[in-house]
Design an enzyme around this catalytic site. Structure first.
Site, PDB file in Angstrom:
ATOM      1  CB  SER A  57     -42.295  69.786  75.906  1.00 38.71           C
ATOM      2  OG  SER A  57     -41.656  70.802  76.022  1.00 38.71           O
ATOM      3  CB  SER A  71     -43.746  82.121  86.347  1.00 41.99           C
ATOM      4  OG  SER A  71     -42.734  82.991  85.905  1.00 41.99           O
ATOM      5  CE1 TYR A 115     -45.169  81.943  81.093  1.00 43.94           C
ATOM      6  CE2 TYR A 115     -43.727  83.317  82.398  1.00 43.94           C
ATOM      7  CZ  TYR A 115     -44.374  82.238  82.051  1.00 43.94           C
ATOM      8  OH  TYR A 115     -43.706  81.100  82.811  1.00 43.94           O
ATOM      9  CE  LYS A 123     -47.044  80.852  83.951  1.00 40.42           C
ATOM     10  NZ  LYS A 123     -47.674  79.419  83.668  1.00 40.42           N
TER      11      LYS A 123
HETATM   12  N1  LIG Z   1     -39.074  76.555  82.673  1.00 39.79           N
HETATM   13  C1  LIG Z   1     -39.016  77.414  83.560  1.00 39.79           C
HETATM   14  O1  LIG Z   1     -38.017  77.793  84.078  1.00 39.79           O
HETATM   15  C2  LIG Z   1     -40.273  78.068  84.023  1.00 39.79           C
HETATM   16  C3  LIG Z   1     -40.440  78.973  84.822  1.00 39.79           C
HETATM   17  C4  LIG Z   1     -41.505  79.630  85.466  1.00 39.79           C
HETATM   18  C5  LIG Z   1     -42.719  78.997  85.008  1.00 39.79           C
HETATM   19  N2  LIG Z   1     -42.717  77.734  84.086  1.00 39.79           N
HETATM   20  C6  LIG Z   1     -44.026  77.230  83.544  1.00 39.79           C
HETATM   21  O2  LIG Z   1     -43.936  76.127  83.382  1.00 39.79           O
HETATM   22  C7  LIG Z   1     -44.919  75.469  82.675  1.00 39.79           C
HETATM   23  C8  LIG Z   1     -44.105  74.530  81.685  1.00 39.79           C
HETATM   24  O3  LIG Z   1     -43.176  75.174  80.883  1.00 39.79           O
HETATM   25  P1  LIG Z   1     -41.560  74.651  80.114  1.00 39.79           P
HETATM   26  O4  LIG Z   1     -40.784  75.424  80.680  1.00 39.79           O
HETATM   27  O5  LIG Z   1     -41.568  73.180  80.553  1.00 39.79           O
HETATM   28  O6  LIG Z   1     -42.219  74.826  78.699  1.00 39.79           O
HETATM   29  P2  LIG Z   1     -42.193  73.975  77.378  1.00 39.79           P
HETATM   30  O7  LIG Z   1     -41.110  72.801  77.479  1.00 39.79           O
HETATM   31  O8  LIG Z   1     -42.388  74.595  76.363  1.00 39.79           O
HETATM   32  O9  LIG Z   1     -43.452  72.984  78.052  1.00 39.79           O
HETATM   33  C9  LIG Z   1     -44.763  73.380  77.684  1.00 39.79           C
HETATM   34  C10 LIG Z   1     -45.765  72.598  77.636  1.00 39.79           C
HETATM   35  O10 LIG Z   1     -47.143  73.340  77.459  1.00 39.79           O
HETATM   36  C11 LIG Z   1     -47.644  72.947  76.164  1.00 39.79           C
HETATM   37  N3  LIG Z   1     -48.650  73.756  75.801  1.00 39.79           N
HETATM   38  C12 LIG Z   1     -48.478  75.034  75.441  1.00 39.79           C
HETATM   39  N4  LIG Z   1     -49.512  75.841  74.907  1.00 39.79           N
HETATM   40  C13 LIG Z   1     -50.497  74.868  75.225  1.00 39.79           C
HETATM   41  C14 LIG Z   1     -51.833  74.621  74.882  1.00 39.79           C
HETATM   42  N5  LIG Z   1     -52.602  75.843  74.361  1.00 39.79           N
HETATM   43  N6  LIG Z   1     -52.478  73.566  75.157  1.00 39.79           N
HETATM   44  C15 LIG Z   1     -51.944  72.762  75.545  1.00 39.79           C
HETATM   45  N7  LIG Z   1     -50.675  72.554  75.808  1.00 39.79           N
HETATM   46  C16 LIG Z   1     -49.884  73.591  75.564  1.00 39.79           C
HETATM   47  C17 LIG Z   1     -46.495  72.565  75.282  1.00 39.79           C
HETATM   48  O11 LIG Z   1     -47.075  71.938  74.233  1.00 39.79           O
HETATM   49  P3  LIG Z   1     -46.194  72.013  72.855  1.00 39.79           P
HETATM   50  O12 LIG Z   1     -45.016  71.086  72.836  1.00 39.79           O
HETATM   51  O13 LIG Z   1     -47.375  71.368  71.973  1.00 39.79           O
HETATM   52  O14 LIG Z   1     -45.898  73.301  72.362  1.00 39.79           O
HETATM   53  C18 LIG Z   1     -45.764  71.875  76.203  1.00 39.79           C
HETATM   54  O15 LIG Z   1     -45.892  70.536  76.089  1.00 39.79           O
HETATM   55  C19 LIG Z   1     -45.449  76.639  81.928  1.00 39.79           C
HETATM   56  O16 LIG Z   1     -46.676  77.218  82.445  1.00 39.79           O
HETATM   57  C20 LIG Z   1     -44.454  77.776  82.446  1.00 39.79           C
HETATM   58  O17 LIG Z   1     -44.965  78.993  82.102  1.00 39.79           O
HETATM   59  C21 LIG Z   1     -41.579  77.406  83.493  1.00 39.79           C
END
Ligand SMILES: NC(=O)c1ccc[n+]([C@@H]2O[C@H](COP(=O)([O-])OP(=O)(O)OC[C@H]3O[C@@H](n4cnc5c(N)ncnc54)[C@H](OP(=O)(O)O)[C@@H]3O)[C@@H](O)[C@H]2O)c1
Length: 475
Positions: free
Chosen positions: A210, A334, A360, A364
């Site tokens: 995802s 993050s 969170y 981070k």
């Molecule tokens: N998007 C942003 O703006 C942003 C900003 C700062 C940091 N981040 C960081 O970027 C990373 C990715 O986030 P995203 O925005 O792409 O979110 P996302 O679309 O929800 O993707 C998160 C992924 O992590 C997986 N995941 C969550 N908990 C897990 C666990 N216990 N074991 C294994 N896999 C797990 C989810 O699996 P499922 O699909 O099964 O839930 C999904 O594949 C995260 O670490 C987030 O904190 C994102």
């Protein structure tokens, strides 16, 4: 919320001072921080419901702030509310005759950032208080002018202050973390399209089904890497793999199931993956949850998924990483981490009452510190370790966990590909082989702390974090 309250005496009669301070339409005529200010209907008498548009300068940018007059007691009091994509401001201005002559001006203002940005309030307080004082001084100087005209230029300190404050945050955070920051910086890169052949490189990406994990997988697999997609849900993982495989015929993709918060799962994953060299390990899996949840091991979920799981997997793969040429470890942290100082007890126990965004941010912050420690350990063995901030990207994770934030910032958000760019760059670009524990945004190392924030941790606390991770993961 940031609150400021100031009082000063102006030498002119209250009526004339009020005319000056209550009108938000002509601030630009005296405040150098405001590029332009205009009432939407400059010919109408000032009345409740009047609107003013400001463009406020900060760091060379002009940022819009729209104001509405909420209350008006002519000659005595005006209350304006301002808003833009990230912040709201309320300015309460009162004037009254001063006992010794002239006018006493009371100014009270409150600024709050929206949604998770409110975490930045504390960081911003000192900077904005300083801006506030400067702006009030400018108003006091303007009002001290003995030649103040009977029909003065329309200006006010209040919008100027909060316009400056909001634009400071906008300039520093929203455009920088959003798509505009990425687009601007991309123009400065030597190899913006990552023109790389990654065949023969085996790269592990957690949370690969995802959002950013999926975009990272696509970026690396499309350049020839064998990407091991670590997903907690086999159905979601398989669907993502199948979709990518049909999008990228010939791509080398494989699937591993593991819940990164379950230490047994992570240990088993580590032993399976350690059988062959690992050229990059991307700790991307993550989630922001709003309620206290404990893993089967009894750990707070956010701490387990972002800190303990990645620590254990790095430990399990250190030989496989050190045995591969030019290998990397990337912690996807993050910008939220800027709001918190390392607090090992809060990190381990969560917060009472539970506050998902803060918990969170603590996790981070810990990731950035862990990345530095891992770099010290693995750097001499040829493994480049770094942490990074993807900016704000429009992913299922953001939409699900922060719907309000997503709604107000949607226009500014990055695509998952833009957010994943620095992850892929750190994992694969020759330029990034120099990463030595740094914290990156848009392919550049950044400070781990914002100016004036008291977020630096002591070596003793960082050592405690390391020892806690070692102890809890049975290393
Ligand atoms: N998007 C942003 O703006 C942003 C900003 C700062 C940091 N981040 C960081 O970027 C990373 C990715 O986030 P995203 O925005 O792409 O979110 P996302 O679309 O929800 O993707 C998160 C992924 O992590 C997986 N995941 C969550 N908990 C897990 C666990 N216990 N074991 C294994 N896999 C797990 C989810 O699996 P499922 O699909 O099964 O839930 C999904 O594949 C995260 O670490 C987030 O904190 C994102």
């Amino acid at each position: 919320m940031i609150e400021i309250s100031e009082t000063f005496i102006a030498p002119h009669p209250p009526g004339r001072v009020f005319e000056l301070v209550a009108d938000f339409g002509r601030i630009a005529s005296w405040d150098p921080n405001v590029a332009s200010s205009a009432l939407r209907d400059p010919d109408a008498p000032l009345a409740v419901g009047a609107r003013a548009d400001l463009m406020v300068l900060f760091g060379g940018r002009a940022v819009p702030m729209a104001y509405e007059l909420l209350e008006l007691e002519p000659g005595e009091r005006a209350v304006w509310r301002g808003e833009n994509a990230t912040s709201v401001a309320l300015d309460d201005i009162r004037v009254e005759p001063a006992p010794g002559g002239g006018t006493r001006v009371h100014w009270g203002a409150t600024l709050g950032f929206k949604g998770p940005l409110s975490l930045f309030d504390r960081l911003a307080t000192r900077a904005f208080t300083r801006i506030g004082r400067e702006t009030v001084s400018a108003l006091a100087r303007a009002l001290a002018d003995p030649d103040l005209q009977p029909a003065p230029a329309r200006h006010s300190p209040f919008a100027a202050l909060w316009g400056s404050a909001a634009s400071a945050m906008d300039a520093a955070v929203a455009p920088s973390f959003g798509a505009p920051g990425y687009i601007a910086r991309r123009k400065t890169w030597a190899d913006p399209d990552l023109d790389l052949d990654l065949s023969g490189r085996r790269i592990v990406v957690t949370g690969a089904n995802s959002g950013l994990g999926l975009a990272t997988t696509r970026a690396l697999a499309s350049r020839g890497a064998h990407v091991v997609m670590v997903c907690r849900d086999p159905g979601r993982g398989q669907r993502a793999l199948d979709d990518l495989a049909s999008e990228l015929p010939g791509a080398r993709l494989s699937l591993e199931r593991a819940d990164m918060g379950a230490l047994d799962d992570v240990a088993a994953l580590g032993s399976r993956l350690a059988r062959a060299p690992v050229h990059a390990l991307v700790h991307n899996a993550g989630a922001l949850v709003h309620e206290l949840q404990r893993t089967a091991d009894g750990h707070e979920l956010t701490f387990a998924v972002h800190v303990l799981g990645p620590h254990l997997l790095t430990r399990a793969l250190e030989g496989a990483l050190a045995g591969a040429m030019d290998s990397r470890v990337v912690f996807v942290s993050s910008g939220g981490m800027y709001t918190q100082r390392l607090d090992v007890d809060r990190l381990r126990d969560g917060l009472d009452p539970f506050d998902g965004a803060r918990v969170y941010a603590h996790a981070k912050r810990a990731q950035v510190i862990l990345a530095r420690r891992w770099s010290e350990l693995l750097g001499p063995r040829g493994v480049a370790v770094g942490s990074m901030h993807p900016g704000w990207a429009d992913t299922p994770g953001v939409r699900g966990a922060l719907p309000g934030f997503h709604k107000v910032t949607r226009a500014l958000l990055r695509t998952p590909e833009q957010g994943a760019d620095t992850i892929a760059w750190l994992a694969a670009s020759p330029e990034a082989s120099l990463a030595r524990g740094g914290f990156y945004l848009d392919r550049e190392p950044r400070s781990e702390h914002t100016p004036m924030a008291r977020t630096r941790s002591s070596p003793a606390d960082e050592q405690r974090l390391w020892e806690l991770c070692e102890a809890l993961t049975g290393a």
